[in-house]
Design a protein around this motif. Structure first.
Motif, PDB file in Angstrom:
ATOM      1  N   SER A   1       1.079   4.852   0.997  1.00  0.00           N
ATOM      2  CA  SER A   1       1.178   4.660   2.236  1.00  0.00           C
ATOM      3  C   SER A   1      -0.404   4.299   2.781  1.00  0.00           C
ATOM      4  N   LEU A   2      -1.170   5.101   2.392  1.00  0.00           N
ATOM      5  CA  LEU A   2      -2.534   4.862   2.701  1.00  0.00           C
ATOM      6  C   LEU A   2      -3.250   3.430   2.011  1.00  0.00           C
TER       7      LEU A   2
ATOM      8  N   LEU B   1       6.997   4.133  -3.200  1.00  0.00           N
ATOM      9  CA  LEU B   1       6.973   3.355  -2.058  1.00  0.00           C
ATOM     10  C   LEU B   1       6.376   2.090  -2.362  1.00  0.00           C
TER      11      LEU B   1
ATOM     12  N   ILE C   1       4.849  -1.907  11.555  1.00  0.00           N
ATOM     13  CA  ILE C   1       3.485  -1.614  10.663  1.00  0.00           C
ATOM     14  C   ILE C   1       2.661  -2.895  10.814  1.00  0.00           C
TER      15      ILE C   1
ATOM     16  N   PHE D   1       3.063  -6.292   8.741  1.00  0.00           N
ATOM     17  CA  PHE D   1       4.508  -6.363   8.115  1.00  0.00           C
ATOM     18  C   PHE D   1       5.307  -6.967   9.239  1.00  0.00           C
TER      19      PHE D   1
ATOM     20  N   LEU E   1       4.832  10.658   5.397  1.00  0.00           N
ATOM     21  CA  LEU E   1       4.919   9.370   5.525  1.00  0.00           C
ATOM     22  C   LEU E   1       4.638   9.000   7.151  1.00  0.00           C
TER      23      LEU E   1
ATOM     24  N   SER F   1       1.540   9.669   8.648  1.00  0.00           N
ATOM     25  CA  SER F   1       0.465   8.661   8.019  1.00  0.00           C
ATOM     26  C   SER F   1       0.381   7.325   8.555  1.00  0.00           C
TER      27      SER F   1
ATOM     28  N   ILE G   1     -10.805   5.624   4.702  1.00  0.00           N
ATOM     29  CA  ILE G   1      -9.614   5.243   5.708  1.00  0.00           C
ATOM     30  C   ILE G   1     -10.148   4.437   6.905  1.00  0.00           C
TER      31      ILE G   1
ATOM     32  N   PHE H   1      -2.757   6.701  10.485  1.00  0.00           N
ATOM     33  CA  PHE H   1      -3.851   6.177   9.623  1.00  0.00           C
ATOM     34  C   PHE H   1      -3.482   4.719   9.573  1.00  0.00           C
ATOM     35  N   ALA H   2      -2.086   4.095   9.632  1.00  0.00           N
ATOM     36  CA  ALA H   2      -1.872   2.685   9.660  1.00  0.00           C
ATOM     37  C   ALA H   2      -1.575   2.178  11.088  1.00  0.00           C
TER      38      ALA H   2
ATOM     39  N   TYR I   1      -1.195   0.722   0.951  1.00  0.00           N
ATOM     40  CA  TYR I   1      -0.326  -0.372   1.319  1.00  0.00           C
ATOM     41  C   TYR I   1      -0.194  -0.492   2.896  1.00  0.00           C
ATOM     42  N   PHE I   2      -0.275   0.564   3.580  1.00  0.00           N
ATOM     43  CA  PHE I   2       0.108   0.621   4.883  1.00  0.00           C
ATOM     44  C   PHE I   2      -1.274   0.631   5.708  1.00  0.00           C
ATOM     45  N   ALA I   3      -2.487   1.523   5.361  1.00  0.00           N
ATOM     46  CA  ALA I   3      -3.501   1.727   6.127  1.00  0.00           C
ATOM     47  C   ALA I   3      -4.551   0.907   5.546  1.00  0.00           C
TER      48      ALA I   3
END
Lengths: 301, 301
Positions: free
Chosen positions: B256-257, A217, A131, A134, A253, A256, B131, A260-261, B259-261
């Motif tokens: 997730s949106l 999460l 990710i 990360f 998840l 996403s 996003i 998205f990520a 923290y990750f995206a």
């Protein structure tokens, strides 16, 4: 550790043979050629011989004479699935890979009582994500196979993921049992299961990892978020494995992260006697390669 | 449309008065000052008067003489919650905002049968996400309030989200009822509810929007992914609203949106007689402002 290191690890292992069920489309051949170029494994391709050969000719003709590539003609996808599974159960191959056929046809062969790859364990989908931002891989399970796992099934899903993590060098993975909240709530089964898994780990019933849950999460992957909530835990903020409560949470998840990520992923089906690569046509070539590398790393030797 | 446009929309509306319950911490005062600077609304701050005044002095002393800022002393958070809710039900204020108190204390006052803000509708959490890489806001509901909504509750959750979307100018929002798969599967309740919602929409039972489901998250937000699966739909690939099947899926997607995206979000609790801003201390100042702007846009006038 990131996904490229899985490819390096896989390349260092010898005697890898992959049986591919229904290998007759461009994207599958592309993945096979990619793996051959990196010297990851040898292949037996099951499927329509004529189509397989014409695809190889189109993409890299000289591979037709490569002794690391074997083609076995089958006259249907069911036949291709059965033959590929049998190659693995006969130990001609040590990894099974899905080609151009529906997953359920391959799984039916995998679960066949005579020649299948059953071990009595739950089969579970385990995905390794890289990710952006990360530094460590984050492993998510089960986003695709088990719809609404019971506590007993969750135990096996965790064990499958822990075993995979250890096979790539994450020796004492930190497992976060994810729920929507951090408090145990009698009205939320995910929190009850998470609490039970945590205590089973403390009692030695799920060894080789550290489990904590329920965790949101945010608390699982952000130390700052965990601190905000006053959560003291060996897992919070640094989880390696995220156990999701059910397929809806896992699937959302997973997608996403991809859409998205902009994460990268490699995934296998774990719990059978050999790892199974279940890529789909929509997966990128890169993702197929990561999945294959992960499977090759996790072969029991 | 992106989140900043909500702030612009909110600034164009007159006669906005926000009642803040337990406004005595730095982060709440910061959000209030931010909104005052942008001329979004006037405020009544309920809580410990001494603490509120000392916070204002610390941050922007001259606001103590601003007639858009009213302070009402209360001697407990329960009292602050009740007073703020009563200010809204008495129409002194038209938006309720949570300050430094537990959500359940505020919700208890909101649901009070005498002076609360009940309408008979389900209260639902509705979040507007900006996003990176997406040109439109994506609305996600319900990630925080309803644990495992029934079909009937999902109908109201959709209606709440549609009403919010329309209040900010999305006149015929496209609603994707999300599940892990696109096929209706008798073993997966999320897919059955999604199918029912789609047909209720076609029969005119849920007007003002276009619903399609079950859809996977990928097919809801990526036209390419929808095409890959051969899905023909007015919603697939361009959904405005994502209805998630339950709190676990919603919560994981929400986090997730963030923290990750690296998405931005503004969220309100919809379904009460007035919009409710339920920010938490962990939210960024920006996110608190977006939530307040969204609430101000959605006031019924």
């Amino acid at each position: 550790m990131l996904l490229d290191s899985l490819i390096n690890q896989a390349a260092r292992k010898d005697d890898n043979m992959v049986a591919v069920a229904a290998a007759d489309t461009a994207d599958v051949i592309e993945a096979v050629i990619d793996a051959l170029n990196r010297n990851l494994a040898e292949f037996i391709l099951y499927g329509d011989e004529e189509k397989i050969i014409s695809q190889i000719k189109l993409q890299k003709q000289e591979l037709l004479n490569n002794d690391k590539l074997n083609i076995v003609h089958t006259d249907s996808v069911v036949n291709a699935a059965e033959s590929a599974v049998q190659a693995v159960s006969n130990q001609q191959a040590n990894v099974l890979m899905k080609g151009n056929l529906p997953s359920n046809i391959l799984l039916k062969a995998v679960l066949n009582k005579e020649y299948g790859l059953r071990t009595g364990n739950v089969l579970s989908h385990t995905a390794f994500f890289e990710i952006p931002g990360f530094k460590q891989l984050i492993i998510i399970t089960d986003a695709a196979m088990n719809i609404a796992p019971t506590l007993g099934q969750k135990v096996q899903i965790v064990k499958n993921a822990v075993s995979l993590a250890r096979s790539v060098g994450i020796n004492m993975p930190k497992v976060a049992a994810i729920a929507a909240v951090e408090a145990v709530n009698p009205d939320m089964q995910a929190t009850l299961d998470a609490a039970a898994l945590t205590m089973m780990n403390k009692r030695g019933q799920i060894p080789g990892c550290i489990i904590d849950g329920p965790l949101g999460l945010d608390n699982a992957i952000s130390e700052l978020a965990a601190e905000h909530k006053g959560i003291v835990s060996d897992v919070a903020g640094k989880a390696d494995i995220l156990l999701v409560p059910d397929i809806e949470a896992g699937n959302v998840l997973y997608k996403s992260l991809i859409y998205f990520a902009k994460a990268k992923v490699g995934a296998v089906l774990a719990g059978a006697s050999s790892p199974i690569v279940l890529t789909s046509r929509a997966d990128s070539a890169e993702s197929k390669l990561y999945s294959l590398a992960l499977a090759l790393c996790s072969v029991k030797r």
